[in-house]
Design a protein around this motif. Structure first.
Motif, PDB file in Angstrom:
ATOM      1  N   GLY B 180       0.823  -1.097   0.085  1.00 46.11           N
ATOM      2  CA  GLY B 180      -0.118  -0.005  -0.044  1.00 46.11           C
ATOM      3  C   GLY B 180       0.692   1.134  -0.070  1.00 46.11           C
ATOM      4  N   PHE B 181       0.434   2.407  -0.760  1.00 46.74           N
ATOM      5  CA  PHE B 181       1.212   3.467  -0.550  1.00 46.74           C
ATOM      6  C   PHE B 181       0.461   4.574  -0.881  1.00 46.74           C
ATOM      7  CE2 PHE B 181      -0.001   2.540  -4.971  1.00 46.74           C
ATOM      8  CZ  PHE B 181      -0.222   3.862  -5.565  1.00 46.74           C
ATOM      9  N   ALA B 182       1.020   5.739  -0.298  1.00 43.89           N
ATOM     10  CA  ALA B 182       0.090   7.174  -0.368  1.00 43.89           C
ATOM     11  C   ALA B 182       1.022   8.226  -0.109  1.00 43.89           C
ATOM     12  CB  ALA B 182      -1.043   7.216   0.835  1.00 43.89           C
ATOM     13  N   LEU B 201       4.342   3.998   2.916  1.00 44.18           N
ATOM     14  CA  LEU B 201       4.020   2.441   2.316  1.00 44.18           C
ATOM     15  C   LEU B 201       3.926   1.664   3.367  1.00 44.18           C
ATOM     16  CD1 LEU B 201       7.605   2.564   0.622  1.00 44.18           C
ATOM     17  CD2 LEU B 201       5.412   2.515  -0.619  1.00 44.18           C
ATOM     18  N   VAL B 202       2.837   0.835   3.210  1.00 42.01           N
ATOM     19  CA  VAL B 202       2.101  -0.218   4.005  1.00 42.01           C
ATOM     20  C   VAL B 202       1.990  -1.663   3.705  1.00 42.01           C
ATOM     21  CG1 VAL B 202       0.562  -0.859   5.578  1.00 42.01           C
ATOM     22  CG2 VAL B 202       1.071   1.655   5.530  1.00 42.01           C
ATOM     23  N   LYS B 203       2.799  -2.457   4.297  1.00 42.30           N
ATOM     24  CA  LYS B 203       2.439  -3.976   4.064  1.00 42.30           C
ATOM     25  C   LYS B 203       1.254  -4.636   5.026  1.00 42.30           C
ATOM     26  CE  LYS B 203       4.738  -8.256   3.133  1.00 42.30           C
ATOM     27  NZ  LYS B 203       5.489  -9.335   4.031  1.00 42.30           N
ATOM     28  N   LEU B 204       0.263  -5.024   4.480  1.00 42.48           N
ATOM     29  CA  LEU B 204      -0.594  -5.927   5.405  1.00 42.48           C
ATOM     30  C   LEU B 204      -0.501  -7.414   5.346  1.00 42.48           C
ATOM     31  CD1 LEU B 204      -4.003  -3.957   5.062  1.00 42.48           C
ATOM     32  CD2 LEU B 204      -2.538  -3.755   6.831  1.00 42.48           C
ATOM     33  N   ALA B 284      -2.651   4.273   2.863  1.00 38.10           N
ATOM     34  CA  ALA B 284      -1.800   3.443   2.125  1.00 38.10           C
ATOM     35  C   ALA B 284      -2.361   1.839   2.704  1.00 38.10           C
ATOM     36  CB  ALA B 284      -0.607   3.387   2.942  1.00 38.10           C
ATOM     37  N   VAL B 285      -2.969   2.041   4.007  1.00 38.74           N
ATOM     38  CA  VAL B 285      -3.676   0.727   4.378  1.00 38.74           C
ATOM     39  C   VAL B 285      -4.830   0.183   3.500  1.00 38.74           C
ATOM     40  CG1 VAL B 285      -5.191  -0.113   6.263  1.00 38.74           C
ATOM     41  CG2 VAL B 285      -2.711   1.029   7.036  1.00 38.74           C
TER      42      VAL B 285
END
Ligand SMILES: Cc1cc2nc3c(=O)[nH]c(=O)nc-3n(C[C@H](O)[C@H](O)[C@H](O)COP(=O)(O)OP(=O)(O)OC[C@H]3O[C@@H](n4cnc5c(N)ncnc54)[C@H](O)[C@@H]3O)c2cc1C
Lengths: 164, 291
Positions: B180-182, B201-204, B284-285
């Protein structure tokens, strides 16, 4: 050309006409267009790159000529607002749409608005209002409140879609 | 000292670097001129020697390296970052940040990534994303080529590359699929610049934050890498309202010397640092959740 030069010879085709000019390092493209070539439709505004009144096209992409350094353009294809009308002297479809929709009041911003609309419509023939707003973001108008500019771009889009 | 400035337009990067090294009083590198020309027009900057790097083919183009990195030439303009298929596919965060820069199409057509990064302006829009992406830079000085993390270049107390180095390329690891990005840019005026910017930047994994990178700009003289603080608060949990509030609070607390300028007063900027951080991570999430 590795040498340090206090005067740089540039070759530009401006609105279809070839010019060879000596320009000074530091000088803006706007200065050369207005002073040497007498193309005063390219307006001088803020000199900081914010207002867009000096917009021209360099090698097919729009640019603010007050912050383009002339000497860094050894060869270029340049189009100014004087180069927008047809060979018969008639307004181009985008200019005509701005005229019809009263897109301008004082007209100082015309180079920025017209060239921004032309570049937008060459990529996005049927733009949304958000796309129009973002395309005009580099040009300031202090007269119209932008509503008539939006209408003019929409009308220009229709006109261009209808002309083959 | 000469009354009139001079200009050289070298044809190779090696020639340009050698020329810069030979100029005792220093030359000024000019790329798109979008940052330099306003100061030159205003008379606050009067370089004696310009080194125009616009003719250096080595600084153009975007390509994949054999190591699998994306190499972005320093002369790449904002417009190319917005539209190049490799950036859109592999570095969408950077492409998106480039659309958020001010000045309009005219500036996007000429302003380069090299000029944007070397200027080290706290309000500029490309560095936060590139720092979040842990980009590296490659620069040339004299006959030496140096590759270092962008973070190291930005942290250098000499402020930038000095007057002899030429930034050649920016190297970035492609973003993993589903990351995820924003990029959030909070603007208080109709002007070009943000009052607080954040790249996230988010990794879920199974709805929980597995990894996060977070960089906040435009609130202090230097960019704030808040990744460690964000990870400590968020990793292993779902990102809910309570987590967002805790994050905003923690990020604001990291801003010890906020900027106070035309973009807004210091205390407000400090508060907004937390707000953009929360918004960027939330967006991003959401993107990661959809992937
Ligand atoms: C009206 C306006 C609004 C703007 N709004 C924004 C905004 O909202 N966000 C944003 O991020 N930017 C903004 N900018 C700034 C501009 O878009 C960027 O800074 C641009 O990318 C500068 O690149 P350039 O090539 O034109 O730089 P130049 O003016 O040519 O150079 C900038 C500096 O970098 C040095 N330099 C350039 N390239 C190199 C290189 N390869 N190696 C070593 N040194 C180098 C120069 O010596 C100079 O010090 C705006 C500019 C204008 C005019």
């Amino acid at each position: 050309m590795d040498d340090l030069a206090q005067s740089v010879l540039v070759q530009w085709r401006v609105n279809g006409v070839l010019h060879e000019l000596d320009v000074l390092p530091g000088q803006s493209l706007m200065d050369v267009l207005r002073d040497a070539l007498r193309l005063t439709g390219t307006h001088m505004g803020c000199m900081t790159g914010h207002c867009g009144a000096c917009t021209v096209m360099i090698d097919g992409r729009i640019a603010k000529s007050c912050i383009a350094q002339a000497a860094t353009l050894p060869r270029a294809e340049i189009r100014t607002i004087e180069g927008l009308m047809g060979p018969d002297g008639r307004l181009s479809p985008v200019q005509q749409a701005f005229w019809d929709e009263a897109g301008f009041q004082c007209g100082y911003c015309a180079p920025g608005m017209l060239f921004s609309a032309i570049e937008l419509l060459s990529e996005t023939p049927d733009p949304t209002d958000a796309e129009i707003d973002s395309a005009l973001a580099g040009s300031l108008c202090r007269c119209t409140g932008y509503q008539s500019l939006r209408r003019a771009v929409r009308a220009a889009a229709r006109a261009l879609r209808e002309t083959p | 000292m000469s009354l009139y400035p001079s200009l050289a337009r070298p044809r190779t990067l090696a020639d340009a670097a050698a020329l810069l090294a030979s100029l005792s009083s220093g030359g000024v590198v000019i790329a798109g001129g979008q940052e330099l020309m306003p100061s030159i027009n205003a008379g606050v900057l009067a370089p004696e020697v310009y080194v125009d790097i616009g003719g250096l083919a080595e600084l153009r183009g975007i390509a994949e390296t054999p190591e699998g990195l994306l190499a972005i030439g320093a002369l790449t303009v904002h417009r190319e970052l917005q539209t190049h298929p490799l950036v859109t596919a592999k570095l969408p965060l950077l492409g998106h940040a480039a659309t958020r820069a001010g000045g309009g199409r005219q500036v996007h057509n000429r302003g380069t990534i090299g000029g944007n990064l070397v200027a080290q302006h706290p309000l500029y829009d490309l560095a936060p994303s590139l720092l979040a992406l842990e980009a590296e830079v490659e620069w040339v000085k004299g006959s030496e080529t140096v590759r270092q993390p962008l973070a190291a270049m930005l942290a250098d107390s000499r402020h930038g590359l000095g007057s002899e180095a030429i930034l050649a390329r920016v190297l970035v690891v492609p973003m993993a699929e589903g990351l995820g990005f924003a990029y959030e840019k909070l603007k208080a005026s109709g002007g070009a610049y943000g009052s607080a910017n954040a790249a996230a930047l988010v990794k879920l994994t199974n709805g929980r934050v597995a990894a996060v990178r977070l960089v906040v700009g435009a609130v202090a003289e230097r960019l704030l890498d808040a990744s460690a603080a964000a990870a400590a608060l968020l990793v292993g949990r779902p990102f809910d309202a309570a987590a967002g509030a805790a994050l905003a609070h923690a990020v604001s607390a990291l801003v010890t010397a906020p900027l106070s300028d035309a973009q807004g007063p210091g205390p407000w900027r400090q508060a907004m640092a937390g707000v953009v951080a929360r918004r960027a991570v939330a967006a991003a999430v959401q993107r990661a959740g959809r992937a």
